[in-house]
Design an enzyme around this catalytic site. Structure first.
Site, PDB file in Angstrom:
ATOM      1  N   LEU A  46     -29.439  14.551  25.496  1.00 15.34           N
ATOM      2  CA  LEU A  46     -29.816  14.127  26.854  1.00 15.34           C
ATOM      3  C   LEU A  46     -30.103  12.625  26.929  1.00 15.34           C
ATOM      4  O   LEU A  46     -30.827  12.182  27.817  1.00 15.34           O
ATOM      5  CB  LEU A  46     -31.006  14.947  27.387  1.00 15.34           C
TER       6      LEU A  46
ATOM      7  N   SER B   4     -10.065   6.538  22.459  1.00 15.51           N
ATOM      8  CA  SER B   4      -9.924   5.722  23.666  1.00 15.51           C
ATOM      9  C   SER B   4      -8.723   4.805  23.549  1.00 15.51           C
ATOM     10  O   SER B   4      -8.352   4.379  22.444  1.00 15.51           O
ATOM     11  CB  SER B   4     -11.200   4.885  23.812  1.00 15.51           C
TER      12      SER B   4
ATOM     13  N   TYR C  98     -18.350  -0.842  19.989  1.00  8.67           N
ATOM     14  CA  TYR C  98     -17.994   0.477  20.534  1.00  8.67           C
ATOM     15  C   TYR C  98     -16.541   0.818  20.188  1.00  8.67           C
ATOM     16  O   TYR C  98     -16.250   1.884  19.642  1.00  8.67           O
ATOM     17  CB  TYR C  98     -18.188   0.514  22.063  1.00  8.67           C
TER      18      TYR C  98
ATOM     19  N   LYS D 106     -14.555   3.819  17.525  1.00 10.51           N
ATOM     20  CA  LYS D 106     -13.444   4.750  17.796  1.00 10.51           C
ATOM     21  C   LYS D 106     -12.365   4.598  16.714  1.00 10.51           C
ATOM     22  O   LYS D 106     -11.827   5.581  16.214  1.00 10.51           O
ATOM     23  CB  LYS D 106     -12.849   4.495  19.184  1.00 10.51           C
TER      24      LYS D 106
HETATM   25  P1  NAD Z   1     -21.371  10.474  28.569  1.00  8.00           P
HETATM   26  O1  NAD Z   1     -22.369   9.453  28.146  1.00  8.00           O
HETATM   27  O2  NAD Z   1     -21.418  10.953  29.969  1.00  8.00           O
HETATM   28  O3  NAD Z   1     -21.457  11.747  27.609  1.00  8.00           O
HETATM   29  C1  NAD Z   1     -21.836  11.661  26.259  1.00  8.00           C
HETATM   30  C2  NAD Z   1     -22.934  12.681  26.042  1.00  8.00           C
HETATM   31  O4  NAD Z   1     -23.312  12.660  24.665  1.00  8.00           O
HETATM   32  C3  NAD Z   1     -24.200  12.389  26.854  1.00  8.00           C
HETATM   33  O5  NAD Z   1     -24.574  13.563  27.539  1.00  8.00           O
HETATM   34  C4  NAD Z   1     -25.242  12.005  25.796  1.00  8.00           C
HETATM   35  O6  NAD Z   1     -26.533  12.422  26.171  1.00  8.00           O
HETATM   36  C5  NAD Z   1     -24.724  12.726  24.581  1.00  8.00           C
HETATM   37  N1  NAD Z   1     -25.069  12.141  23.284  1.00  8.00           N
HETATM   38  C6  NAD Z   1     -24.963  10.848  22.890  1.00  8.00           C
HETATM   39  N2  NAD Z   1     -25.353  10.714  21.611  1.00  8.00           N
HETATM   40  C7  NAD Z   1     -25.711  11.946  21.174  1.00  8.00           C
HETATM   41  C8  NAD Z   1     -26.190  12.459  19.952  1.00  8.00           C
HETATM   42  N3  NAD Z   1     -26.408  11.668  18.899  1.00  8.00           N
HETATM   43  N4  NAD Z   1     -26.440  13.790  19.855  1.00  8.00           N
HETATM   44  C9  NAD Z   1     -26.254  14.604  20.913  1.00  8.00           C
HETATM   45  N5  NAD Z   1     -25.800  14.169  22.100  1.00  8.00           N
HETATM   46  C10 NAD Z   1     -25.526  12.865  22.232  1.00  8.00           C
HETATM   47  O7  NAD Z   1     -19.925   9.890  28.217  1.00  8.00           O
HETATM   48  P2  NAD Z   1     -18.488  10.401  28.640  1.00  8.00           P
HETATM   49  O8  NAD Z   1     -17.909   9.427  29.593  1.00  8.00           O
HETATM   50  O9  NAD Z   1     -18.527  11.840  28.994  1.00  8.00           O
HETATM   51  O10 NAD Z   1     -17.718  10.186  27.270  1.00  8.00           O
HETATM   52  C11 NAD Z   1     -17.532  11.248  26.344  1.00  8.00           C
HETATM   53  C12 NAD Z   1     -16.780  10.729  25.140  1.00  8.00           C
HETATM   54  O11 NAD Z   1     -15.528  10.186  25.555  1.00  8.00           O
HETATM   55  C13 NAD Z   1     -17.485   9.620  24.385  1.00  8.00           C
HETATM   56  O12 NAD Z   1     -17.252   9.793  23.013  1.00  8.00           O
HETATM   57  C14 NAD Z   1     -16.813   8.366  24.884  1.00  8.00           C
HETATM   58  O13 NAD Z   1     -16.881   7.335  23.942  1.00  8.00           O
HETATM   59  C15 NAD Z   1     -15.392   8.863  25.063  1.00  8.00           C
HETATM   60  N6  NAD Z   1     -14.594   8.069  26.017  1.00  8.00           N
HETATM   61  C16 NAD Z   1     -15.071   7.892  27.291  1.00  8.00           C
HETATM   62  C17 NAD Z   1     -14.351   7.113  28.189  1.00  8.00           C
HETATM   63  C18 NAD Z   1     -14.854   6.864  29.579  1.00  8.00           C
HETATM   64  O14 NAD Z   1     -14.361   5.927  30.236  1.00  8.00           O
HETATM   65  N7  NAD Z   1     -15.787   7.665  30.116  1.00  8.00           N
HETATM   66  C19 NAD Z   1     -13.119   6.532  27.787  1.00  8.00           C
HETATM   67  C20 NAD Z   1     -12.670   6.759  26.499  1.00  8.00           C
HETATM   68  C21 NAD Z   1     -13.421   7.539  25.606  1.00  8.00           C
HETATM   69  N1  UFG Z   2     -13.952  -3.763  37.612  1.00  7.45           N
HETATM   70  C1  UFG Z   2     -14.208  -4.573  38.699  1.00  7.45           C
HETATM   71  N2  UFG Z   2     -15.459  -4.552  39.228  1.00  7.45           N
HETATM   72  C2  UFG Z   2     -16.452  -3.760  38.732  1.00  7.45           C
HETATM   73  C3  UFG Z   2     -16.177  -2.923  37.614  1.00  7.45           C
HETATM   74  C4  UFG Z   2     -14.897  -2.972  37.082  1.00  7.45           C
HETATM   75  O1  UFG Z   2     -13.340  -5.292  39.187  1.00  7.45           O
HETATM   76  O2  UFG Z   2     -17.576  -3.792  39.241  1.00  7.45           O
HETATM   77  C5  UFG Z   2     -12.589  -3.780  37.056  1.00  7.45           C
HETATM   78  C6  UFG Z   2     -12.545  -4.234  35.603  1.00  7.45           C
HETATM   79  O3  UFG Z   2     -12.417  -5.641  35.547  1.00  7.45           O
HETATM   80  C7  UFG Z   2     -11.310  -3.504  35.110  1.00  7.45           C
HETATM   81  C8  UFG Z   2     -11.258  -2.223  35.947  1.00  7.45           C
HETATM   82  O4  UFG Z   2     -12.107  -2.457  37.065  1.00  7.45           O
HETATM   83  O5  UFG Z   2     -10.177  -4.258  35.413  1.00  7.45           O
HETATM   84  C9  UFG Z   2     -11.772  -1.004  35.199  1.00  7.45           C
HETATM   85  O6  UFG Z   2     -13.044  -1.328  34.643  1.00  7.45           O
HETATM   86  P1  UFG Z   2     -14.000  -0.216  34.005  1.00  7.45           P
HETATM   87  O7  UFG Z   2     -15.245  -0.905  33.551  1.00  7.45           O
HETATM   88  O8  UFG Z   2     -14.147   0.926  34.945  1.00  7.45           O
HETATM   89  O9  UFG Z   2     -13.156   0.320  32.773  1.00  7.45           O
HETATM   90  P2  UFG Z   2     -12.567  -0.460  31.521  1.00  7.45           P
HETATM   91  O10 UFG Z   2     -11.077  -0.291  31.569  1.00  7.45           O
HETATM   92  O11 UFG Z   2     -13.087  -1.810  31.404  1.00  7.45           O
HETATM   93  O12 UFG Z   2     -13.198   0.353  30.311  1.00  7.45           O
HETATM   94  C10 UFG Z   2     -13.193   1.778  30.247  1.00  7.45           C
HETATM   95  C11 UFG Z   2     -14.467   2.270  29.569  1.00  7.45           C
HETATM   96  C12 UFG Z   2     -14.500   1.820  28.139  1.00  7.45           C
HETATM   97  C13 UFG Z   2     -13.254   2.252  27.436  1.00  7.45           C
HETATM   98  C14 UFG Z   2     -12.051   1.794  28.197  1.00  7.45           C
HETATM   99  C15 UFG Z   2     -10.806   2.368  27.603  1.00  7.45           C
HETATM  100  O13 UFG Z   2     -15.592   1.720  30.243  1.00  7.45           O
HETATM  101  O14 UFG Z   2     -15.569   2.464  27.508  1.00  7.45           O
HETATM  102  O15 UFG Z   2     -12.099   2.235  29.557  1.00  7.45           O
HETATM  103  O16 UFG Z   2     -10.957   3.747  27.436  1.00  7.45           O
HETATM  104  F1  UFG Z   2     -13.234   1.707  26.193  1.00  7.45           F
END
Ligand code: NAD
Ligand code: UFG
Length: 343
Positions: A37, A129, A154, A158
């Site tokens: 959480l 990612s 970060y 990955k």
């Molecule tokens: P999120 O933060 O909503 O979900 C991650 C969950 O893991 C959270 O509920 C957090 O409480 C839990 N958590 C974190 N560390 C923990 C631990 N040590 N033990 C137990 N629970 C733990 O994130 P999300 O967007 O759902 O992302 C899920 C996965 O996908 C992550 O590994 C993230 O790196 C990866 N990912 C996300 C995106 C994105 O844009 N959302 C893109 C590429 C990869």
């Molecule tokens: N952006 C804006 N204004 C904002 C927020 C974002 O213009 O307030 C733009 C950014 O410059 C980017 C696009 O919207 O061009 C998307 O930005 P996000 O922050 O939503 O996403 P990113 O592509 O930067 O990154 C996301 C996740 C990272 C992950 C990556 C690839 O946040 O964790 O995708 O999976 F690594």
């Protein structure tokens, strides 16, 4: 529906995890969630139950604690697969606090891998990612593209995680793995009962956009319109979170099927279409009829100019395809935002 195997979903109350739990339950799997959480709320379990009619087993616990995981596997026997979402995911925070990111993301994975042979877990799906590709030399990008040096701790977690899984299996571990490289997951469940829960000011585009449209935040700043793209703003591959969740179910089925395929496989999960920031704003306004107040600002440091997926491998090998039109995804994101305001 007859119950299928028991699956452990780490980070299952998080954004992508919760949508995946819904799809796993709909497909008949028996789901156990572990989440500490740190970035989600326990009420997410209620949302999942309302959608599917089934309450998943929820364990509040930290995956960096090996004993907690061991106790879970002993108490809840028969787990055959793991989907590992648990991780810290804020790029900027990882630059400021790299140890937190390396510890949380890597120790979590190491502990899970450690437990797998001991408790007879056959497969692990890992959340990777498109960040592993860095700034691509060409788009769309497929899985054979080179991995570029990570631009943040970060992103490095990955890359290292992918390598750890490969090395473990190469060393003879009796497990299989599917590495899923997500592009930009957006949207919320169509029921508006679960969605993304950003803490504080959202850093990502869509949550900021919906909050700006709702008047909770000031204008959205478009980070740069001087890029080498048709309208000058950055291009991403925005993938609907439910489409993304469905891919995990297919990946898990593949891991548990006993079919003969490589022990480690990697798939891009994207739509195959790039949209600019300005195009996404227009799509939101078109879909909802709601104006997004926005202004053009400076580039954000570290942003990639353009990246979108070649999802052919996932389309052909997994039989998975992103299906949700962008307007529908935008409507779901807006419905979720509005449901948050009403609560
Ligand atoms: P999120 O933060 O909503 O979900 C991650 C969950 O893991 C959270 O509920 C957090 O409480 C839990 N958590 C974190 N560390 C923990 C631990 N040590 N033990 C137990 N629970 C733990 O994130 P999300 O967007 O759902 O992302 C899920 C996965 O996908 C992550 O590994 C993230 O790196 C990866 N990912 C996300 C995106 C994105 O844009 N959302 C893109 C590429 C990869
Ligand atoms: N952006 C804006 N204004 C904002 C927020 C974002 O213009 O307030 C733009 C950014 O410059 C980017 C696009 O919207 O061009 C998307 O930005 P996000 O922050 O939503 O996403 P990113 O592509 O930067 O990154 C996301 C996740 C990272 C992950 C990556 C690839 O946040 O964790 O995708 O999976 F690594």
């Amino acid at each position: 529906m007859a119950t299928k195997e028991r699956i452990l979903v780490t980070g299952g109350t998080g954004y992508i995890g919760s949508h995946t739990v819904v799809e796993l339950q709909k497909a008949g799997y028996d789901v156990v969630i572990i989440d500490n959480l740190s970035n989600s709320e326990p009420t997410v379990v209620d949302g999942i139950e309302k959608i599917t009619g089934i309450r998943p087993i929820f364990v509040e616990g930290d995956c960096t604690d090996l004993e907690t995981l061991r106790r879970l596997f002993l108490k809840l026997p028969g787990i055959k697969g793991i989907i590992n979402f648990a991780a810290s995911k804020a790029v900027g925070e990882s630059v400021k606090n790299p140890i937190l990111y390396y510890r949380n993301n890597l120790v979590t994975l190491l502990n899970l891998l450690d437990c797998m042979p001991e408790f007879g877990v056959k497969g692990i799906v890992f959340s990777s990612s498109c960040t592993v590709y860095g700034e691509p030399d060409m788009n769309p990008i497929d899985e054979t593209a080179p991995i570029k040096p990570a631009t943040s701790p970060y992103g490095n977690t990955k890359q290292i995680s992918e390598e750890i899984i490969r090395d473990f299996i190469r060393a003879g571990a009796p497990i299989k793995s599917i590495l899923l490289r997500y592009f930009n997951p957006i949207g919320a469940h169509e029921s508006a009962l679960i969605g993304e829960l950003p803490i504080g000011v959202p850093q990502n585009l869509v949550p900021y956009m919906t909050q700006a449209a709702a008047g909770i935040r000031g204008e959205l700043t478009v980070f740069g319109t001087d890029y080498n793209t048709p309208d000058g703003s950055c291009i991403r591959d925005y993938i609907d979170v439910t489409d993304l969740a469905r891919a995990h179910v297919i990946a898990m089925e593949r891991l548990l099927s006993g079919e003969d395929h490589d022990s480690v496989e990697v798939f891009n999960l994207g739509t195959g279409r790039g949209l600019s920031v300005l195009e996404l704003i227009s799509a939101f306004e078109r879909a909802t009829g709601v104006h997004v107040p926005h202004t053009i600002g400076k580039r954000r440091e570290g942003d990639i100019e353009q990246i979108w997926a070649d999802p052919k491998k996932a389309n052909e090998v997994l039989g998975w395809k992103a299906e949700t039109p962008i307007e529908e995804t935008m409507r779901h994101a807006w419905a979720w935002q509005q449901s948050r305001i009403k609560r």
